[in-house]
Design a protein around this motif. Structure first.
Motif, PDB file in Angstrom:
ATOM      1  N   SER A   1       0.846  -1.179   0.000  1.00  0.00           N
ATOM      2  CA  SER A   1       0.000   0.000   0.000  1.00  0.00           C
ATOM      3  C   SER A   1       0.888   1.238   0.000  1.00  0.00           C
ATOM      4  CB  SER A   1      -0.884  -0.007   1.253  1.00  0.00           C
ATOM      5  OG  SER A   1      -1.453   1.263   1.457  1.00  0.00           O
ATOM      6  N   LYS A   2       0.706   2.088  -1.004  1.00  0.00           N
ATOM      7  CA  LYS A   2       1.473   3.338  -1.042  1.00  0.00           C
ATOM      8  C   LYS A   2       1.065   4.246   0.109  1.00  0.00           C
ATOM      9  CE  LYS A   2       2.138   3.244  -6.006  1.00  0.00           C
ATOM     10  NZ  LYS A   2       1.727   3.773  -7.285  1.00  0.00           N
TER      11      LYS A   2
ATOM     12  N   GLN B   1      -5.453   2.526 -11.082  1.00  0.00           N
ATOM     13  CA  GLN B   1      -4.229   2.942 -10.412  1.00  0.00           C
ATOM     14  C   GLN B   1      -3.369   1.806  -9.865  1.00  0.00           C
ATOM     15  OE1 GLN B   1      -3.187   6.294 -10.253  1.00  0.00           O
ATOM     16  NE2 GLN B   1      -4.766   6.274 -11.816  1.00  0.00           N
ATOM     17  N   HIS B   2      -3.886   0.599  -9.838  1.00  0.00           N
ATOM     18  CA  HIS B   2      -3.157  -0.498  -9.191  1.00  0.00           C
ATOM     19  C   HIS B   2      -2.711  -1.553 -10.212  1.00  0.00           C
ATOM     20  CE1 HIS B   2      -4.310   1.212  -5.399  1.00  0.00           C
ATOM     21  NE2 HIS B   2      -5.590   1.095  -5.687  1.00  0.00           N
ATOM     22  N   TRP B   3      -1.417  -1.831 -10.246  1.00  0.00           N
ATOM     23  CA  TRP B   3      -0.866  -2.797 -11.197  1.00  0.00           C
ATOM     24  C   TRP B   3      -1.504  -4.171 -11.038  1.00  0.00           C
ATOM     25  CZ3 TRP B   3       1.322  -7.225  -9.345  1.00  0.00           C
ATOM     26  CH2 TRP B   3       1.728  -7.222  -8.003  1.00  0.00           C
ATOM     27  N   TRP B   4      -1.772  -4.577  -9.813  1.00  0.00           N
ATOM     28  CA  TRP B   4      -2.301  -5.924  -9.579  1.00  0.00           C
ATOM     29  C   TRP B   4      -3.750  -6.041 -10.049  1.00  0.00           C
ATOM     30  CZ3 TRP B   4      -6.031  -6.846  -5.652  1.00  0.00           C
ATOM     31  CH2 TRP B   4      -6.293  -5.748  -4.823  1.00  0.00           C
ATOM     32  N   MET B   5      -4.486  -4.938  -9.994  1.00  0.00           N
ATOM     33  CA  MET B   5      -5.850  -4.947 -10.524  1.00  0.00           C
ATOM     34  C   MET B   5      -5.827  -5.002 -12.049  1.00  0.00           C
ATOM     35  SD  MET B   5      -8.012  -2.368  -8.139  1.00  0.00           S
ATOM     36  CE  MET B   5      -8.402  -2.774  -6.435  1.00  0.00           C
ATOM     37  N   LYS B   6      -4.841  -4.366 -12.670  1.00  0.00           N
ATOM     38  CA  LYS B   6      -4.688  -4.441 -14.123  1.00  0.00           C
ATOM     39  C   LYS B   6      -4.374  -5.876 -14.548  1.00  0.00           C
ATOM     40  CE  LYS B   6      -3.136   0.293 -14.753  1.00  0.00           C
ATOM     41  NZ  LYS B   6      -2.205   1.195 -15.427  1.00  0.00           N
TER      42      LYS B   6
ATOM     43  N   PHE C   1       2.448  -4.203   3.541  1.00  0.00           N
ATOM     44  CA  PHE C   1       2.132  -5.211   2.540  1.00  0.00           C
ATOM     45  C   PHE C   1       0.746  -5.798   2.768  1.00  0.00           C
ATOM     46  CE2 PHE C   1       6.671  -4.966   2.080  1.00  0.00           C
ATOM     47  CZ  PHE C   1       6.828  -5.072   0.712  1.00  0.00           C
ATOM     48  N   TYR C   2       0.106  -6.140   1.668  1.00  0.00           N
ATOM     49  CA  TYR C   2      -1.235  -6.722   1.667  1.00  0.00           C
ATOM     50  C   TYR C   2      -1.235  -7.981   0.824  1.00  0.00           C
ATOM     51  CZ  TYR C   2      -3.279  -2.394   3.507  1.00  0.00           C
ATOM     52  OH  TYR C   2      -3.608  -1.323   4.289  1.00  0.00           O
ATOM     53  N   GLU C   3      -2.233  -8.813   1.059  1.00  0.00           N
ATOM     54  CA  GLU C   3      -2.491  -9.984   0.244  1.00  0.00           C
ATOM     55  C   GLU C   3      -3.867  -9.739  -0.382  1.00  0.00           C
ATOM     56  OE1 GLU C   3      -1.483 -14.147   1.764  1.00  0.00           O
ATOM     57  OE2 GLU C   3      -3.665 -14.026   2.002  1.00  0.00           O
ATOM     58  N   GLY C   4      -3.919  -9.641  -1.698  1.00  0.00           N
ATOM     59  CA  GLY C   4      -5.173  -9.296  -2.375  1.00  0.00           C
ATOM     60  C   GLY C   4      -5.682 -10.392  -3.282  1.00  0.00           C
ATOM     61  N   TYR C   5      -6.980 -10.632  -3.219  1.00  0.00           N
ATOM     62  CA  TYR C   5      -7.656 -11.617  -4.057  1.00  0.00           C
ATOM     63  C   TYR C   5      -8.668 -10.875  -4.917  1.00  0.00           C
ATOM     64  CZ  TYR C   5      -5.866 -14.887  -0.564  1.00  0.00           C
ATOM     65  OH  TYR C   5      -5.053 -15.595   0.279  1.00  0.00           O
TER      66      TYR C   5
END
Length: 172
Positions: A98-99, A142-147, A104-108
């Protein structure tokens, strides 16, 4: 009619063994309608603004102790985006920082095939929601992991569509 208030606080939040907060989100999607009312193959996804600024993303939030990942994804889509639908098979898991908090986070992430768009929802006064093409959503998210999750969703849906078309042609 859905009537609920957004959950607040972190006392029910899930954390992994390393102390990373677990978050769950969804990519709400639908297919555009043609002028005659039939469904097209053109995909649209719903993005929302963050609460603090106008950065765009997909709905996501904490996965709580009293719910499954799928239940959390649906709850977040209702609270943040005001949509209800069918939560489909998980797109994946990402570890990210998280900026805002420097943790750190773990995202699903899950796809959510939207069945209903609510006129009233818990966070309607602090978020904007916008339907857009996949390309537009990828550009503004805005989030690379969502892309990455969006890319996986598009690949999955394209593969399913091709499979259906192949089955239709072999039946003729």
């Amino acid at each position: 009619m859905v009537c609920l208030v957004s959950r607040t606080g972190r006392h029910l939040q899930r954390y992994d063994d390393l102390g990373r907060r677990r978050v769950v989100g969804c990519i709400p999607y639908r297919y555009k309608r043609n002028s005659d009312g039939t469904l097209s193959t053109d995909l649209e996804v719903l993005v929302i603004s963050s609460q603090k600024c106008q950065k765009m993303m997909f709905p996501k939030g904490g996965w709580e102790l009293d719910e499954s990942k799928e239940q959390a994804a649906l709850r977040e889509s209702i609270e943040e985006a005001g949509v209800i639908g069918k939560v489909e098979c998980e797109l994946g898991k990402w570890d990210f920082m998280s900026k805002r908090y420097g943790t750190f986070y773990e995202g699903y992430m899950f796809p959510l095939l939207v069945k209903e768009e609510l006129a009233l929802w818990p966070e309607q006064n602090v978020r904007q929601r916008t339907w857009m093409s996949v390309k537009e959503a990828r550009d503004v998210c805005q989030h690379w992991w969502m892309k990455e999750a969006l890319d996986i969703l598009v690949e999955r849906l394209t593969s399913l569509q091709q499979h259906k078309e192949q089955n239709i042609s072999t039946c003729l």
